[in-house]
Design an enzyme around this catalytic site. Structure first.
Site, PDB file in Angstrom:
ATOM      1  N   LEU A 188       0.830  -1.208   0.000  1.00 38.65           N
ATOM      2  CA  LEU A 188       0.000   0.000   0.000  1.00 38.65           C
ATOM      3  C   LEU A 188       0.866   1.260   0.000  1.00 38.65           C
ATOM      4  O   LEU A 188       2.056   1.194   0.287  1.00 38.65           O
ATOM      5  CB  LEU A 188      -0.911  -0.036   1.237  1.00 38.65           C
ATOM      6  N   LYS A 192      15.149   0.807   4.484  1.00 38.47           N
ATOM      7  CA  LYS A 192      14.521   1.270   3.235  1.00 38.47           C
ATOM      8  C   LYS A 192      14.580   2.795   3.103  1.00 38.47           C
ATOM      9  O   LYS A 192      14.872   3.313   2.017  1.00 38.47           O
ATOM     10  CB  LYS A 192      13.063   0.767   3.192  1.00 38.47           C
ATOM     11  N   THR A 221       6.294   0.858   1.938  1.00 38.83           N
ATOM     12  CA  THR A 221       7.289   1.672   2.643  1.00 38.83           C
ATOM     13  C   THR A 221       6.541   2.619   3.558  1.00 38.83           C
ATOM     14  O   THR A 221       5.827   3.514   3.077  1.00 38.83           O
ATOM     15  CB  THR A 221       8.142   2.493   1.651  1.00 38.83           C
TER      16      THR A 221
HETATM   17  P1  NAD Z   1       0.692   2.542  -6.410  1.00 38.58           P
HETATM   18  O1  NAD Z   1       0.099   3.860  -6.058  1.00 38.58           O
HETATM   19  O2  NAD Z   1       0.966   2.205  -7.828  1.00 38.58           O
HETATM   20  O3  NAD Z   1      -0.193   1.340  -5.797  1.00 38.58           O
HETATM   21  C1  NAD Z   1      -0.807   1.393  -4.540  1.00 38.58           C
HETATM   22  C2  NAD Z   1      -2.135   0.632  -4.668  1.00 38.58           C
HETATM   23  O4  NAD Z   1      -2.742   0.530  -3.373  1.00 38.58           O
HETATM   24  C3  NAD Z   1      -3.141   1.307  -5.580  1.00 38.58           C
HETATM   25  O5  NAD Z   1      -3.548   0.411  -6.605  1.00 38.58           O
HETATM   26  C4  NAD Z   1      -4.307   1.675  -4.643  1.00 38.58           C
HETATM   27  O6  NAD Z   1      -5.579   1.582  -5.264  1.00 38.58           O
HETATM   28  C5  NAD Z   1      -4.147   0.629  -3.565  1.00 38.58           C
HETATM   29  N1  NAD Z   1      -4.767   0.956  -2.273  1.00 38.58           N
HETATM   30  C6  NAD Z   1      -4.660   2.094  -1.545  1.00 38.58           C
HETATM   31  N2  NAD Z   1      -5.346   1.979  -0.397  1.00 38.58           N
HETATM   32  C7  NAD Z   1      -5.908   0.746  -0.398  1.00 38.58           C
HETATM   33  C8  NAD Z   1      -6.737   0.041   0.519  1.00 38.58           C
HETATM   34  N3  NAD Z   1      -7.127   0.571   1.685  1.00 38.58           N
HETATM   35  N4  NAD Z   1      -7.134  -1.214   0.184  1.00 38.58           N
HETATM   36  C9  NAD Z   1      -6.752  -1.775  -0.984  1.00 38.58           C
HETATM   37  N5  NAD Z   1      -5.962  -1.157  -1.894  1.00 38.58           N
HETATM   38  C10 NAD Z   1      -5.548   0.088  -1.589  1.00 38.58           C
HETATM   39  O7  NAD Z   1       2.043   2.446  -5.536  1.00 38.58           O
HETATM   40  P2  NAD Z   1       3.307   1.505  -5.787  1.00 38.58           P
HETATM   41  O8  NAD Z   1       4.257   2.235  -6.692  1.00 38.58           O
HETATM   42  O9  NAD Z   1       2.858   0.129  -6.122  1.00 38.58           O
HETATM   43  O10 NAD Z   1       3.947   1.543  -4.327  1.00 38.58           O
HETATM   44  C11 NAD Z   1       3.407   0.799  -3.237  1.00 38.58           C
HETATM   45  C12 NAD Z   1       4.380   0.891  -2.061  1.00 38.58           C
HETATM   46  O11 NAD Z   1       5.663   0.379  -2.466  1.00 38.58           O
HETATM   47  C13 NAD Z   1       4.643   2.330  -1.570  1.00 38.58           C
HETATM   48  O12 NAD Z   1       4.791   2.326  -0.180  1.00 38.58           O
HETATM   49  C14 NAD Z   1       5.951   2.704  -2.274  1.00 38.58           C
HETATM   50  O13 NAD Z   1       6.654   3.698  -1.565  1.00 38.58           O
HETATM   51  C15 NAD Z   1       6.664   1.368  -2.285  1.00 38.58           C
HETATM   52  N6  NAD Z   1       7.665   1.164  -3.358  1.00 38.58           N
HETATM   53  C16 NAD Z   1       7.407   1.530  -4.647  1.00 38.58           C
HETATM   54  C17 NAD Z   1       8.373   1.313  -5.624  1.00 38.58           C
HETATM   55  C18 NAD Z   1       8.142   1.702  -7.076  1.00 38.58           C
HETATM   56  O14 NAD Z   1       9.134   1.687  -7.851  1.00 38.58           O
HETATM   57  N7  NAD Z   1       6.930   2.026  -7.496  1.00 38.58           N
HETATM   58  C19 NAD Z   1       9.577   0.701  -5.299  1.00 38.58           C
HETATM   59  C20 NAD Z   1       9.802   0.298  -3.989  1.00 38.58           C
HETATM   60  C21 NAD Z   1       8.842   0.539  -3.016  1.00 38.58           C
END
Ligand code: NAD
Length: 298
Positions: free
Chosen positions: A64, A173, A98
């Site tokens: 999330l 992280k 994160t």
């Molecule tokens: P994103 O915004 O693409 O995806 C997050 C998803 O969570 C969305 O699809 C949203 O609809 C869903 N969501 C939000 N609240 C919700 C709930 N209560 N119930 C169900 N679904 C819910 O984000 P992301 O890029 O996939 O990143 C997710 C996490 O991973 C973050 O904490 C980010 O910092 C971390 N992260 C991202 C990357 C990257 O390259 N994108 C790399 C490492 C870590």
């Protein structure tokens, strides 16, 4: 193993699909129906709600955006009960989002009181790593819980590190992402300077990649469009790792630095630069779009 996967965005979607490809039964939920449909198309079961997803699950994986989403989901919000009341005793929660280490510790404590195991397991490696199953996991929690999670983590990642007790994965992280945020600004500055002087961004990037300025952005995630075909910069800065997510991580790093009285001048400056970029309307674009702020316009 029956797995519930909640949060199927840029990272969670491909991670869930890798578990399905490895033969696991995955019940998937996201607030976005489109995101659920993508995972269902690869053989996952579409859950109608988070409560539905965790029914009968032995492992619950969450991916999330931020602390408030993880805390709200597991502990409840607005008078609604949290997911801990629906998860079977003895199950294992793996939170790969994160978030603040303090939130991981708060959720872990409540989970433990309900007879549910918890580890924080944030990742690095970007969306490319999520798709390829080569992520790096930074785990906080007991060795026993890490060993329970390991067979699943191995299907999604190539490197698994035990950083310490619950919350330690999150601390590792944010140290990494503070460095990444700084490196992306520095890399963008250097490329913009070269281009302003008439250099070819591809040639300059290759020179720096093989010189002492070499780093992950120059290897895999070049901020200049057209240098790396698969990088977000070459796709209009769509997908990838959002500017607002980087801003969140740099904020977490500064909160942590304040708490332990650490000096992080470049981390603080990087947070201000991404904040200005977000305010200018680029919060939803990949964080490598920071180069727009540093390029000569027109
Ligand atoms: P994103 O915004 O693409 O995806 C997050 C998803 O969570 C969305 O699809 C949203 O609809 C869903 N969501 C939000 N609240 C919700 C709930 N209560 N119930 C169900 N679904 C819910 O984000 P992301 O890029 O996939 O990143 C997710 C996490 O991973 C973050 O904490 C980010 O910092 C971390 N992260 C991202 C990357 C990257 O390259 N994108 C790399 C490492 C870590």
């Amino acid at each position: 193993m029956q797995i519930a996967f909640i949060g199927l965005g840029n990272m969670g979607g491909p991670m869930a699909i890798n578990l399905i490809k490895a033969g696991h039964s995955v019940k998937a939920f996201d607030l976005s129906q489109e995101a659920v449909a993508k995972v269902a198309a690869e053989g996952g079961q579409a859950a109608a709600s988070a409560q539905d997803a965790v029914q009968g699950a032995e492992a619950i994986i969450t991916m999330l955006p931020a602390s408030q989403h993880v805390e709200g989901l597991f502990l409840g919000r607005d008078g609604q009960a949290g997911l801990l009341t629906s998860i079977a005793k003895g199950a294992l929660i793996i939170d790969s989002s994160t978030i603040a280490a303090a939130t991981s510790q708060k959720v872990a404590k409540a989970a433990e009181a309900a007879g549910i195991a918890f580890i924080d397991a944030p990742v690095s490696g970007g969306t490319g790593g999520a798709i390829a199953g080569t992520l790096t996991f930074m785990v906080g929690g007991s060795s026993a819980n890490l060993e329970r999670a390991r067979p699943l983590l191995e299907k999604m990642g190539a490197n698994i590190f035990h950083a310490g007790d619950v919350g330690a994965g999150q601390t590792a992280k944010i140290c990494n992402n503070m460095l990444l945020g700084i490196l992306m600004v520095g890399t963008s500055e250097a490329i913009a300077l070269g281009v302003a002087n008439g250099l070819d961004p591809k040639v300059l990037s290759e020179i720096m990649r093989r010189s002492s300025g070499g780093n992950w952005a120059l290897e895999k995630y070049n901020p200049y469009p057209g240098v790396h075909e698969n990088a977000p910069a070459s796709k209009g800065y769509a997908g990838g790792f959002g500017t607002d997510l980087m801003l969140k991580d740099l904020g977490l790093a500064q909160e942590n630095a304040t708490a332990v009285k650490a000096s992080t001048p470049l981390g603080g400056l990087a947070r201000s630069i991404y904040a200005a970029h977000s305010i200018a309307g680029h919060g939803g674009e990949d964080f490598s779009s920071i180069i727009k702020m540093l390029q000569k316009q027109g």
